[in-house]
Design an enzyme around this catalytic site. Structure first.
Site, PDB file in Angstrom:
ATOM      1  N   HIS A  69       8.886 110.281 -13.717  1.00  0.00           N
ATOM      2  CA  HIS A  69       9.109 110.990 -12.452  1.00  0.00           C
ATOM      3  C   HIS A  69       9.722 110.043 -11.416  1.00  0.00           C
ATOM      4  CE1 HIS A  69       7.235 112.691  -8.553  1.00  0.00           C
ATOM      5  NE2 HIS A  69       8.349 113.342  -8.790  1.00  0.00           N
ATOM      6  N   GLU A  72      13.341 109.556 -12.083  1.00  0.00           N
ATOM      7  CA  GLU A  72      14.090 110.724 -11.586  1.00  0.00           C
ATOM      8  C   GLU A  72      14.454 110.530 -10.107  1.00  0.00           C
ATOM      9  OE1 GLU A  72      12.822 114.163  -9.137  1.00  0.00           O
ATOM     10  OE2 GLU A  72      11.713 114.428 -11.018  1.00  0.00           O
ATOM     11  N   HIS A  73      13.504 110.048  -9.310  1.00  0.00           N
ATOM     12  CA  HIS A  73      13.773 109.764  -7.890  1.00  0.00           C
ATOM     13  C   HIS A  73      14.848 108.686  -7.742  1.00  0.00           C
ATOM     14  CE1 HIS A  73      10.357 111.513  -5.322  1.00  0.00           C
ATOM     15  NE2 HIS A  73      10.188 112.045  -6.513  1.00  0.00           N
ATOM     16  N   GLU A 143      11.038 103.799  -2.597  1.00  0.00           N
ATOM     17  CA  GLU A 143      10.899 105.097  -3.258  1.00  0.00           C
ATOM     18  C   GLU A 143       9.507 105.280  -3.864  1.00  0.00           C
ATOM     19  OE1 GLU A 143      12.284 108.859  -3.622  1.00  0.00           O
ATOM     20  OE2 GLU A 143      13.148 107.183  -2.508  1.00  0.00           O
ATOM     21  N   GLU A 150       4.618 112.223  -1.908  1.00  0.00           N
ATOM     22  CA  GLU A 150       4.648 113.488  -2.643  1.00  0.00           C
ATOM     23  C   GLU A 150       3.275 113.769  -3.249  1.00  0.00           C
ATOM     24  OE1 GLU A 150       7.151 115.603  -6.309  1.00  0.00           O
ATOM     25  OE2 GLU A 150       7.736 113.618  -5.600  1.00  0.00           O
TER      26      GLU A 150
END
Length: 970
Positions: A69, A72-73, A143, A150
């Site tokens: 994940h 992906e960012h 990030e 999130e």
């Protein structure tokens, strides 16, 4: 059932597509083994691409949970070819597009769309994700904070919490057990303590797993297939192929110790829920036989004789869904979810008994071919007459399908059951046994009765084993209700012919105007689908006159939906959707879908309105449901709370939810019975009918509604007096003034704070609209880049347009666990201060590029009837009636000069602007509560501190309403 084979791919492989689909498709495979589907649509205004990589969170290394994940960012940051940070997102946003990605257990999907004339460069930038991305240590650390933010957002979400609990109660050595989002702990603190460098691991993961031969790309373009192919081959041939095998994770997530369990869990929100799941054979291996689709259709049915109907009649359930949930090629779960009432919570054993009794009924009756054939017919009609959707959403699903299905079914996926095989269905029925069940029971009543905590979300739970014989006892003792299979569906359309509209108007026309109603009509001249869109807005002055009236109207609409459900559910299944809901000035009825049987459904709904009676048992259930919804308001995300306060401050005739909850607590069934006749006694119905309907049919429908409600010997409704026609008014903020509203977050357990910084600008007018919209387009990406990417204030960071009944403004929305609202507000102000320089330094070329992007966005064609109708209905509801809005605003944009945009910014937006009217809503999470007092002391002058929202609103002047501008004439 015969499915048409309508297109042949260039490599000789057939691909099934809808008979109404005029797009061209082509499969190609590059030398690096990258499989690609090309789609040519000469009518599209937006182009799009989606890359599905067959790697997901199941491949996360041990001790680096969330790495897939996180990668992906990171791919959004920069590449060797385009090294400027965030330049990919900047380019997409500035050219009218959007971009996103998601990570699932076995797939990561990246996608974007953009105005067609900018597609080539956007696609090249996108290709670099998979060729040579850049991942610096500094960007990595920033990030990680975004991923952590999130996760912080999800910590108090019951959906995330319960999903992780289900994963937790599985085999520890199966990847299903993992935590997949990632957070600061898993991606930084723990790796660092072990001497592991996350950036190095990130690059290693990318190099090990991202290989062209396990990627699938869909490219949706405006040009011919040959031109799109030339474009794609030149850009994606450099994606490296390291000949990886798509990882498989054989074995079941659940051993016998994880089955036959009853788990009691404590949710965040009020309410009770029962989830029963069974490991079953994955349907994907027999997808044309659709065993889980068939069983989900029956167990999840809501018509008379169904499990839900029985539970609803007993007053035990308010919702039920059933179907295949989590699945891969190796395992699958079939899940039944039931929303319980308080009484249902006390009868959990009876409810489970009835569930298994219904499964026994399916065993006893066997698999019915007529039910399968009916389901297949519904699905076939839906496939062949599907609406065109935005290119990006269309191709994301196709890209995911490509890694699972044969080429022939890339467009179809799971949507077309076509082979009747009772043995396949019976096998899954047999798997839904008491011995395989996992029962998850959620309720706050379990508070203090649990002895365990799930480690990632800290969900409190207890676990006990439960035997098959216990469940069989529940079946025996369950109430004796009449469970049976559904009746044949009378709402399946059989006439799918298109009507020849005599009226070829491109905008709605006022077809009928009477003291009782007004009918706007727009025949389908674009989409050629046998569908209609029907809206009726019942304007009832009483509905919005007080908190009591607002609550009573809400209860009335919910009772209507409740009474209709067992009958109208069949229409829903057949593709004819309906809804009765609150509107700004009363309540509205919506019908949308195949036009063939729409009139039958309409007549039934109107009859229910005309002969409305309150059933005390159903009132009690609805009251309980609405009460819990109000009580759960306090658990909303802080940024939702801030947006709610903003609306409450601005919009006249709205009431605080706390007052409405107070009303509800004293409400009885007879109050609704007395209220509804008064509600309906004075009403005016605004109607809009569009699609595959002739004008005389549209008039006939409205005339029938008038006859039933207004022209009966004892009419239920009478027309409004001229003085009663409703208006929507919005608070007029004072020029040069800053307004502030400070409020505690309503959930003391939530650390997140939020800010909505709203700037009110003007009343609807084309020349002003375009300046505000252009500012929004130019400022959107710099806002996101500065506040989220650079300053890492929070995962939720947005700049959005706002339109309250024709009063336009712009709002900055930020939610943060790291900084308080006062600090965030100061960062928004600084951003606006710096933006002034950016505007002045903008080149003429850049200005023209932004204007062109906005023009392209405005001229984007409607893709389906629903999209078109929503635009026109909004104009009708607001009273603006500017059906030519897009063309007029494009005309104004073509004349706009750069200096006009600068002047607009300096007059209305910039810090200290003479006409600026700003409102800051600051919601304080538990972590920043101690900052509120000092923030209040430091607000600049001149300013107004709002202490009492309703008192403030009453003291303010209001903007004029467009609905008060007189009635249009025929």
């Amino acid at each position: 059932m015969a499915v048409e084979k309508l297109s042949t791919m260039v490599d000789g492989v057939e691909i099934l597509k809808p008979r109404t689909d005029n797009r061209e498709y082509r499969k190609i495979v590059l030398k690096n083994s990258l499989q690609i589907l090309l789609i040519s649509d000469p009518d599209t205004d937006k182009c799009a691409a989606s890359m599905s990589v067959s790697i997901g969170s199941f491949s996360d290394p041990q001790g680096l949970e969330g790495l897939a994940h996180f990668l992906e960012h990171m791919l959004f940051y920069a590449s060797a070819k385009y090294p400027e940070e965030d330049s990919y997102s900047k380019y997409i946003t500035e050219h009218g597009g959007s971009t996103n990605a998601y990570t699932s257990s076995e797939e990561t999907n990246y996608h974007f769309d953009i105005n067609a004339d900018c597609f080539s460069e956007a696609l090249d930038r996108f290709a670099q994700f998979f060729i040579k991305p850049l991942m610096s240590a500094e960007a990595t650390m920033r990030e990680i904070k975004a991923v952590d933010s999130e996760n912080q957002k999800n910590l108090l979400s019951d959906g995330w919490r319960m999903r992780q609990l289900q994963k937790h109660l599985s085999k520890e050595d199966h990847p299903f057990h993992k935590f997949s989002t990632g957070n600061m702990d898993t991606l930084h603190v723990k790796p660092q303590a072990k001497g592991v460098d996350t950036t190095s691991e990130l690059i290693k993961f990318y190099e090990e797993h991202y290989s062209a031969n396990i990627m699938h790309l869909v490219v949706y373009g405006k040009e011919s297939l040959d031109k799109i192919q030339d474009l794609v081959e030149g850009m994606f041939q450099e994606v490296q192929n390291t000949n990886k095998t798509i990882p498989r994770f054989p074995g079941q997530p659940c051993t016998p110790e994880h089955l036959q369990i009853l788990v009691k869990a404590v949710p965040i929100k009020q309410g009770h829920k029962l989830n029963v799941s069974w490991p079953v054979t994955p349907s994907i291996h027999r997808y044309e036989e659709a065993p889980c689709r068939y069983l989900g259709h029956l167990i999840g049915h809501e018509g008379e004789g169904s499990l839900f109907h029985a539970l609803k009649t007993l007053g035990w359930a308010t919702g039920l869904s059933a179907g295949e949930g989590d699945w891969t090629l190796d395992y699958s779960f079939f899940t039944v979810s039931i929303e319980l009432t308080d009484a249902g919570h006390e009868h959990m054993q009876d409810i489970l008994g009835l569930l298994f009794k219904y499964i026994q009924l399916l065993q006893k009756t066997g698999v019915c071919q007529w039910i399968f054939d009916e389901l297949a017919a519904i699905c076939e009609t839906k496939f062949h007459y599907q609406d065109k959707t935005p290119p990006m959403s269309y191709i994301v699903d196709i890209a995911s399908n490509m890694q699972i299905f044969p080429t022939r079914d890339w467009l179809v996926g799971l949507s077309l059951p076509s082979k009747y095989n009772p043995a396949t269905i019976q096998k899954v029925v047999d798997e839904l046994s008491p011995g395989n069940a996992r029962i998850f029971w959620e309720s706050q009543k379990f508070e203090g009765q649990t002895d365990k905590n799930e480690p990632w979300y800290n969900t409190a739970y207890s676990l006990e084993k439960i035997t098959s014989s216990t469940i069989q006892e529940w079946v025996k003792s369950a109430p004796d209700v009449n469970l049976h299979l559904p009746a044949p569906n009378v709402f399946i359309p059989t006439d799918l012919s298109l009507k020849d509209a005599k009226n070829k108007e491109n905008v709605p026309v006022l077809l009928r105007n009477s003291p009782f109603s007004r009918l706007w009509y727009k025949p389908d001249t674009i989409f050629s689908k046998p569908k209609a869109y029907f809206k009726m807005d019942f304007n009832c002055p009483l509905a919005v006159s007080s908190p009591d009236a607002a609550v009573l109207t809400d209860i009335f609409t919910r009772l209507l939906m409740d009474y209709l459900n067992e009958y109208a559910y069949y229409a829903q299944v057949a593709g004819l959707h309906y809804g009765v809901s609150l509107s700004d000035n009363g309540f509205e009825l919506t019908l949308l879908g195949y036009n063939h049987k729409l009139r039958i459904l309409l007549d039934t709904v109107i009859e229910k309105i005309a002969n409305f009676e309150v059933r005390p048992d159903r009132f009690a259930v609805i009251k309980e449901t609405v009460t819990k919804e109000y009580q759960n308001y306090k658990f909303r995300q802080p940024y939702h709370q801030a947006m709610y306060y903003c609306s409450l401050i601005l919009q006249d005739q709205t009431w605080p939810w706390t007052e409405e909850l107070d009303v509800l607590s004293h409400l009885e069934a007879e109050d609704v019975a007395k209220f509804v006749p008064m509600l309906l006694s004075r009403t005016f119905i605004e109607c809009y009918i569009a699609g595959n309907v002739e004008d005389n049919e549209a008039e006939s429908m409205v005339k029938h509604v008038e006859d039933v409600l207004f022209n009966d010997p004892k009419p239920k409704c009478r027309p409004l007096f001229p003085s009663q026609h409703l208006t929507n008014r919005v608070v007029k903020l004072e020029e040069g003034m800053k307004y502030f509203y400070h409020q505690d977050g309503s959930n003391p357990s939530d650390e997140n704070s939020a800010l909505v910084h709203y700037i009110q600008v003007h009343r609807d007018e084309f020349a002003m609209n375009i300046k505000l919209q252009l500012f929004g387009l130019v400022a959107k990406q710099p806002t996101f880049h500065q506040l989220r990417t650079v300053e890492q204030l929070g995962y939720i960071t947005a700049l959005a347009q706002r339109n309250d009944s024709g009063i336009y403004g712009v709002q900055f929305i930020i939610q943060s666990s790291v900084k308080g609202p006062g600090h965030i507000d100061s960062r928004v102000e600084l951003l606006l201060k710096n933006f002034e320089t950016k505007l002045r330094e903008m080149s003429d070329e850049e200005f023209k590029s932004n204007v062109t992007a906005l023009i392209d966005m405005k001229l984007e064609k409607y893709k389906n009837l629903k999209e078109e109708s929503r635009f026109y209905w909004q104009e009708i509801q607001r009273g603006t009636l500017k059906f030519n809005r897009k063309e007029a605003e494009v005309g104004a944009l073509r004349q706009l000069q750069k200096q006009e945009l600068i002047d607009f910014f300096e007059e209305y937006i910039k810090i200290g602007a003479a006409k600026k009217k700003s409102l800051s809503i600051r919601v304080y999470g538990s972590q920043h509560l101690n900052e509120m007092a000092s923030d209040k002391d430091e607000v600049p002058s001149p300013s107004v501190e709002i202490e009492d929202i309703v008192g403030f609103r009453k003291a303010q002047p209001l903007h004029g309403s467009f609905r008060g501008c007189g009635q249009p004439k025929l």
